[in-house]
Design an enzyme around this catalytic site. Sequence first.
Site, PDB file in Angstrom:
ATOM      1  N   HIS A  16       0.855  -1.457   0.113  1.00 53.21           N
ATOM      2  CA  HIS A  16       0.146  -0.072   0.125  1.00 53.21           C
ATOM      3  C   HIS A  16       1.039   1.080   0.063  1.00 53.21           C
ATOM      4  O   HIS A  16       1.962   1.132   0.539  1.00 53.21           O
ATOM      5  CB  HIS A  16      -0.839   0.103   1.257  1.00 53.21           C
ATOM      6  N   GLU A  86      -2.323  -7.711   7.040  1.00 50.70           N
ATOM      7  CA  GLU A  86      -1.156  -7.761   7.552  1.00 50.70           C
ATOM      8  C   GLU A  86      -0.989  -8.423   8.899  1.00 50.70           C
ATOM      9  O   GLU A  86      -2.044  -8.835   9.290  1.00 50.70           O
ATOM     10  CB  GLU A  86      -0.699  -6.158   7.880  1.00 50.70           C
TER      11      GLU A  86
END
Length: 181
Positions: A16, A86
Site C-alpha cells: 500500500h 497484515e
Amino acid sequence: MIDAARPSQSFCLIRHGETTANADGFIAGITDVPLTALGRDQARALSELPWPEEIAVFASPLSRAQRTAELAFPGRDVQLHPGLRERDWGVFEGRPLGEQPARENTPGQGESWPDMLVRVQTAITEICAGAEGMLPVLVCHSGIIRAARMLWTTGDVGQRPPNATPLLFQRAGNKTLEKNL
C-alpha cells in the site's frame, strides 16, 4: 526457501501507499491507519503504469490497501481477501518500530510467523488458481511480501519493500523470481 506449494502462475504484489504509521514510525499491523497525502499520490501514480489489460485486482481488507487499490486501478473491480491482511502484532500494535519483536517470536495476543506463512500461502495460491488467465495484482502489506519471499523466492524476508512499488513474482521453471514490474 521453505517447501511450500507454489502458486499456479505469476502474480504481482504491491505494498500500500505510505500511511500515517509509516510516516510516524510505528507498528500498525492490523490497526487500520489511513494513507498520507504522499501515500494517496503514490497510489494514483500506479494508475499511470502500463498494466496488462487482463488483470484481476485483489486487496487486503485493511483500508490502507483498499484505498491504494481504488486509486491505482480506478473503475476496476477490487476483490477483498482476508488472507492478504497484515500480521497481527498483538500487544506491539501502535508501538514504535524499534520495539518490534523478532519475526520468529510470537507477540502476545498476536499471530505467529508460521501461522502467517500458512495464511499467505493459502491466500495467494487460492487467488492464482481462480484468476482465470489474468495476472493477479494483490495490494497488500510489507509482511505479505516478505512472507512470499520466504515461501517462494530466496527463503529470506529481505528488506522492507517500498510503498506502492509493483513487484512481480514470476514463475520461471521450478523457481519463482521477484522483480520490479
